[in-house]
Design a protein around this motif. Structure first.
Motif, mmCIF file in Angstrom:
data_model
loop_
_atom_site.group_PDB
_atom_site.id
_atom_site.type_symbol
_atom_site.label_atom_id
_atom_site.label_comp_id
_atom_site.label_asym_id
_atom_site.label_seq_id
_atom_site.Cartn_x
_atom_site.Cartn_y
_atom_site.Cartn_z
ATOM 1 N N ASP A 36 -86.158 31.251 50.270
ATOM 2 C CA ASP A 36 -85.012 31.553 50.360
ATOM 3 C C ASP A 36 -84.938 30.746 48.665
ATOM 4 O O ASP A 36 -83.668 30.167 48.773
ATOM 5 N N LEU A 37 -85.365 30.564 47.884
ATOM 6 C CA LEU A 37 -85.194 29.829 46.479
ATOM 7 C C LEU A 37 -84.524 30.243 45.316
ATOM 8 O O LEU A 37 -85.008 31.492 45.301
ATOM 9 N N ASP A 38 -84.574 29.218 44.444
ATOM 10 C CA ASP A 38 -82.967 30.619 43.562
ATOM 11 C C ASP A 38 -84.091 30.690 42.775
ATOM 12 O O ASP A 38 -83.962 30.097 41.812
ATOM 13 N N PRO A 39 -83.772 31.869 42.302
ATOM 14 C CA PRO A 39 -84.873 32.102 41.220
ATOM 15 C C PRO A 39 -84.693 32.279 39.969
ATOM 16 O O PRO A 39 -85.987 32.151 38.840
ATOM 17 N N SER A 40 -83.592 31.708 39.226
ATOM 18 C CA SER A 40 -83.152 30.797 38.203
ATOM 19 C C SER A 40 -84.050 29.693 37.999
ATOM 20 O O SER A 40 -84.238 28.845 36.724
ATOM 21 N N LEU A 41 -84.514 29.005 39.227
ATOM 22 C CA LEU A 41 -84.876 27.702 38.867
ATOM 23 C C LEU A 41 -86.941 28.199 39.299
ATOM 24 O O LEU A 41 -87.540 27.028 38.998
ATOM 25 N N VAL A 42 -87.245 28.592 39.881
ATOM 26 C CA VAL A 42 -88.408 29.076 39.983
ATOM 27 C C VAL A 42 -89.705 30.158 38.528
ATOM 28 O O VAL A 42 -88.657 31.359 38.221
ATOM 29 N N ARG A 43 -90.692 29.828 38.554
ATOM 30 C CA ARG A 43 -91.708 30.579 37.445
ATOM 31 C C ARG A 43 -92.891 30.471 38.857
ATOM 32 O O ARG A 43 -93.835 29.523 39.258
ATOM 33 N N VAL A 44 -93.064 31.653 39.141
ATOM 34 C CA VAL A 44 -93.816 32.441 40.562
ATOM 35 C C VAL A 44 -94.956 33.020 39.484
ATOM 36 O O VAL A 44 -94.619 34.143 38.665
ATOM 37 N N ARG A 45 -96.109 32.581 39.693
ATOM 38 C CA ARG A 45 -97.777 33.204 39.661
ATOM 39 C C ARG A 45 -98.052 33.254 41.012
ATOM 40 O O ARG A 45 -98.660 32.866 41.345
ATOM 41 N N GLU A 46 -98.699 34.283 40.873
ATOM 42 C CA GLU A 46 -99.569 34.794 41.998
ATOM 43 C C GLU A 46 -100.749 34.498 41.407
ATOM 44 O O GLU A 46 -101.782 34.280 40.438
ATOM 45 N N GLU A 47 -102.070 33.119 42.060
ATOM 46 C CA GLU A 47 -103.240 32.982 41.482
ATOM 47 C C GLU A 47 -104.145 33.230 42.991
ATOM 48 O O GLU A 47 -104.169 32.790 43.900
ATOM 49 N N PRO A 48 -104.877 33.937 42.821
ATOM 50 C CA PRO A 48 -105.911 34.356 43.511
ATOM 51 C C PRO A 48 -107.250 33.270 44.053
ATOM 52 O O PRO A 48 -107.873 33.101 45.351
ATOM 53 N N ARG A 49 -107.313 32.188 43.057
ATOM 54 C CA ARG A 49 -107.828 31.121 43.445
ATOM 55 C C ARG A 49 -107.887 30.434 44.905
ATOM 56 O O ARG A 49 -108.332 30.007 45.700
ATOM 57 N N LEU A 50 -106.089 30.427 45.308
ATOM 58 C CA LEU A 50 -106.122 29.756 46.079
ATOM 59 C C LEU A 50 -105.388 30.320 47.636
ATOM 60 O O LEU A 50 -105.296 29.932 48.428
ATOM 61 N N ARG A 51 -106.518 31.201 47.127
ATOM 62 C CA ARG A 51 -106.708 32.454 48.780
ATOM 63 C C ARG A 51 -107.423 32.139 49.626
ATOM 64 O O ARG A 51 -107.696 30.768 49.981
ATOM 65 N N GLU A 52 -107.471 32.144 51.532
ATOM 66 C CA GLU A 52 -108.112 31.486 52.450
ATOM 67 C C GLU A 52 -109.219 32.268 51.597
ATOM 68 O O GLU A 52 -110.356 32.769 51.244
ATOM 69 N N GLN A 53 -110.325 31.198 52.598
ATOM 70 C CA GLN A 53 -111.961 31.290 52.685
ATOM 71 C C GLN A 53 -112.029 32.815 53.075
ATOM 72 O O GLN A 53 -111.967 33.233 54.148
ATOM 73 N N ASP A 54 -112.758 33.471 52.049
ATOM 74 C CA ASP A 54 -113.345 34.915 52.504
ATOM 75 C C ASP A 54 -114.571 35.389 53.468
ATOM 76 O O ASP A 54 -115.664 34.094 53.941
ATOM 77 N N ASP A 63 -115.231 25.146 45.280
ATOM 78 C CA ASP A 63 -115.202 25.025 43.994
ATOM 79 C C ASP A 63 -114.758 26.137 42.727
ATOM 80 O O ASP A 63 -113.843 25.525 42.340
ATOM 81 N N ARG A 64 -113.541 27.061 43.603
ATOM 82 C CA ARG A 64 -112.458 27.284 43.368
ATOM 83 C C ARG A 64 -110.806 27.051 42.852
ATOM 84 O O ARG A 64 -110.471 26.720 42.010
ATOM 85 N N VAL A 65 -111.005 26.403 44.329
ATOM 86 C CA VAL A 65 -109.785 25.226 44.050
ATOM 87 C C VAL A 65 -110.238 24.301 42.427
ATOM 88 O O VAL A 65 -109.033 23.988 41.617
ATOM 89 N N GLY A 66 -110.665 24.310 42.648
ATOM 90 C CA GLY A 66 -111.594 23.067 40.618
ATOM 91 C C GLY A 66 -111.139 23.724 39.296
ATOM 92 O O GLY A 66 -110.326 23.256 39.577
ATOM 93 N N ALA A 67 -111.730 24.588 39.448
ATOM 94 C CA ALA A 67 -111.217 25.589 39.056
ATOM 95 C C ALA A 67 -110.024 25.997 38.551
ATOM 96 O O ALA A 67 -108.629 25.960 37.272
ATOM 97 N N PHE A 68 -109.422 26.142 39.386
ATOM 98 C CA PHE A 68 -107.907 26.413 39.496
ATOM 99 C C PHE A 68 -106.993 24.905 38.650
ATOM 100 O O PHE A 68 -106.090 25.129 38.150
#
Length: 219
Positions: free
Chosen positions: A76-94, A132-137
């Motif tokens: 419940d963060l204030d939308p005016s204060l956040v810039r949100v991006r979906e980042e696939p490299r932060l996903r769970e171990q497949d 490796d993908r965390v390093g790329a991120f």
């Protein structure tokens, strides 16, 4: 370079898979929702996060899994204060696709013996692949710091293993050190705080379940 004062990592709240591992036989891992307990955990984490950030701007990166998106919304963060991006490299171990419970338990036993960093799930990733993908991120994240108006806070909403590997990469921990540490619990957070010396420190160590066993430097 406008490096943030703090980088906050949060593990998602309890998911359906954390509560019942047979669900992986019926539902894709990425589609699992938070349980009612997981929502409460996420809401409680949100209280701490809002207190930590105050009225400051935040750059947010969220794993593409449903449970991490639900966790972030519960903050419940204030939308005016956040810039949100979906980042696939932060996903769970497949781990592959739909999973047989007995097979998963067998592979977990193999992983515990072989090592969490190097063991590769039959149809998925090893911890080294996630590293490796965390390093790329991280390379992308550091480039974002070059912007003079970069927010003073970064928030990553991700998964337990990914959190440990992020810190391993950031602080240059050895594989042996990584192998000695446990995942944070659901809804737990860690803060990388920028000090006056220009270095980041971790506010709270990960629980250690054994003493690291260094391999030495021999070839």
């Amino acid at each position: 370079m406008a490096r943030p004062r703090r980088i906050v990592l949060v593990r998602h709240g309890e998911s359906e898979g954390n509560a019942d591992d047979t669900v992986y036989e019926r539902e894709p891992d990425h589609a699992l929702r938070l349980t009612s307990a997981g929502v409460v955990q996420a809401e409680e984490a949100g209280v701490r996060i809002r207190e930590l950030f105050g009225g400051e701007q935040v750059s947010v990166y969220v794993s593409p899994y449903r449970r991490t998106h639900e966790t972030f919304r519960a903050f419940d963060l204030d939308p005016s204060l956040v810039r949100v991006r979906e980042e696939p490299r932060l996903r769970e171990q497949d781990w592959g696709n739909w999973q047989d419970k007995d097979d998963v338990q067998l592979q977990k036993t193999y992983r515990d013996t072989y090592g969490h960093f190097f063991y590769r799930f039959a149809q998925g990733e090893s911890g080294a692949d996630v590293y490796d993908r965390v390093g790329a991120f991280l390379e992308s994240l550091h480039r974002s710091f070059e912007s003079p108006d970069h927010p003073p806070n970064v928030l990553l909403v991700t998964h337990g293993l990914t959190m440990r590997l992020f810190c391993m990469r950031w602080f240059h921990w050895t594989v042996a050190e990584f192998e000695s540490l446990s995942n944070p619990r659901n809804g737990e957070m860690r803060v990388l705080q920028l000090g006056d010396d220009g270095r980041y420190t971790l506010d709270l160590p990960f629980d250690r379940w054994r003493t690291p066993e260094p391999y030495g430097t021999g070839g």
